[in-house]
Design an enzyme around this catalytic site. Structure first.
Site, PDB file in Angstrom:
ATOM      1  N   TYR A 101     -10.509  30.874 -13.158  1.00  0.00           N
ATOM      2  CA  TYR A 101      -9.459  30.359 -12.276  1.00  0.00           C
ATOM      3  C   TYR A 101      -9.695  28.869 -12.073  1.00  0.00           C
ATOM      4  O   TYR A 101     -10.819  28.454 -11.793  1.00  0.00           O
ATOM      5  CB  TYR A 101      -9.500  31.077 -10.920  1.00  0.00           C
ATOM      6  N   GLU A 189      -1.942  25.051 -10.969  1.00  0.00           N
ATOM      7  CA  GLU A 189      -2.861  26.195 -11.056  1.00  0.00           C
ATOM      8  C   GLU A 189      -2.850  26.816 -12.449  1.00  0.00           C
ATOM      9  O   GLU A 189      -1.791  27.004 -13.040  1.00  0.00           O
ATOM     10  CB  GLU A 189      -2.440  27.250 -10.017  1.00  0.00           C
TER      11      GLU A 189
END
Ligand code: GDP
Ligand code: MN
Length: 384
Positions: A101, A189
């Site tokens: 992530y 993101e």
């Protein structure tokens, strides 16, 4: 403003972030052609502004153009969390060994951009933050000095990445930060950023949120707005220059000024006693003329939950007589079939009151104080 996955990834790629070289399809036939062109395994991905598409059945692997076509056929038109899928992204399949992530977001508390990273990517980051907060790495960036190499290295180190992955990872962090900063983004993101079997790193998913206030200087990004994904009332409000947020209550609010709008909502909640609440936040802004009042009333009444409307105007730059005139004009056009409470105070309040009184609008009551107005609005919504 949210960007779709494909828009975010294409934007990342402009800054050098490696992405799968895919294309967007709006029909199963197009999906077939793209899959044929790519060759081998592809992934068919729903393009809607929600997360967790994988779990909802909106991300599917296909091993042939025929299969890609079949998946596109299922996914196009699918409803994912209330949004209809109009486009699919066809990406070459990634050889996923590890999911990471990586995001950069605005940290309001520190007033700085913040890198958030985790070696445990793929899954819902909010859930990971709850269950294993220690698995999440944070690094603030000073917006004046920019991102230092040692900071990106520190992130790589804390994630226990293999030494040979540090360099490409650090490069991606840097590129993502450049992309975030140059795009006036609130969020950039990648989840997951994957490490493939051959060791290369690839951004398999992408999400970007652009600061609405910066869109005037980001025409290229502003043009990416997906009108189909916007709540109709919010689109109208944006075009009319009105700040509007739809809420779940029954009392529509038309107020000038954000602070007064918040206060009005609080008062409705107070007297609504858990049973009635504000149907929306709406700030018609300073110096609002009749056309804004017309637009605001239309927007408020487009919400079927609205049982009463509370108009709370404190005249400063905005003049109460202007609002009153605008309201009468709006009333004739919109013809509301719900009761209306109106409180006009401040600049030209007496003139405004007189205009309203003379108009003899049925089911309209005036109030002198906000307390009285809120109590009356709740009573009206109750049908008393
Ligand atoms: P999200 O569910 O909306 O976040 O959509 P993602 O794009 O993140 O996809 C969800 C999951 O599907 C990822 O975490 C991966 O595990 C898997 N996935 C996505 N693309 C590929 C791919 O090209 N190959 C493989 N094997 N899995 C993929
Ligand atoms: Mn994802």
């Amino acid at each position: 403003m949210k960007l779709h996955e494909y828009q975010a990834k294409f934007r990342f790629a402009e800054f050098g972030v490696p992405i799968p070289k895919g294309k967007v399809a709006t029909t199963p036939e197009e999906a077939f052609e793209i899959a044929k062109e790519i060759g081998g395994t592809v992934v068919v991905k729903a393009q809607v502004h929600v997360g967790g598409r994988g779990k909802a059945g909106g991300v599917k692997l296909a091993h042939s153009p025929e299969e890609a076509k079949a998946h596109a056929d299922t996914i196009l038109g699918m409803d994912i969390k209330g949004l209809t899928v109009e486009k699919v992204l066809i990406d070459p399949g990634a050889d996923i060994q590890k999911e990471i992530y990586l995001a950069i977001t605005n940290d309001r508390a520190s007033g700085k951009p913040l890198i958030i990273a985790s070696a445990e990517g793929g899954m819902d980051i909010e859930q990971l933050a709850k269950e294993r907060p220690e698995a999440i790495i944070r690094e603030h960036i000073d917006p004046l000095f920019g991102l230092h190499s040692y900071q990106a290295n520190a992130v790589a180190s804390k994630m226990n990445l293999a030494r040979e992955q540090w360099r490409p990872f650090v490069k991606i962090v840097r590129q993502l930060y450049q992309c975030y900063a140059a795009s006036d983004a609130e969020l950039a993101e990648i989840n997951p950023l994957v490490i493939q079997g051959n060791g290369s790193i690839l951004a398999v998913d992408g999400k970007m949120i652009i600061d609405d206030s910066a869109l005037s200087r980001q025409p290229k990004l502003a043009a990416m707005r997906d009108l189909a994904d916007e709540v109709e009332a919010e689109r109208q409000a944006r075009e009319a220059g009105i700040s509007y947020v739809k809420l779940d209550g029954q009392i529509g609010c038309m107020v000038n000024g954000a602070g007064l709008a918040m206060t009005t909502m609080d008062m409705i909640n107070l007297y609504g006693d858990g049973e009635f609440g504000p149907a929306n936040f709406l700030d018609i802004g300073g110096g609002a003329g009749p056309e804004k009042v017309v637009a605001a009333l239309k927007i408020i009444l487009s919400d079927p939950n609205v049982k009463a409307v509370l108009v709370n105007i404190f005249g400063g730059i905005t003049r109460c007589d202007d609002v009153a005139k605008g309201f009468i004009e709006a009333y004739d056009i919109v013809k509301p079939n719900v009761p209306i409470m109106m409180r006009l105070q401040g600049t030209n309040a007496a003139e405004g009151q007189e205009i309203i009184t003379n108009a003899n609008i049925p089911r309209l009551e005036t109030a002198d104080t906000l307390t009285e107005a809120a109590q009356k609005a709740v009573a009206a919504a109750r049908g008393v």
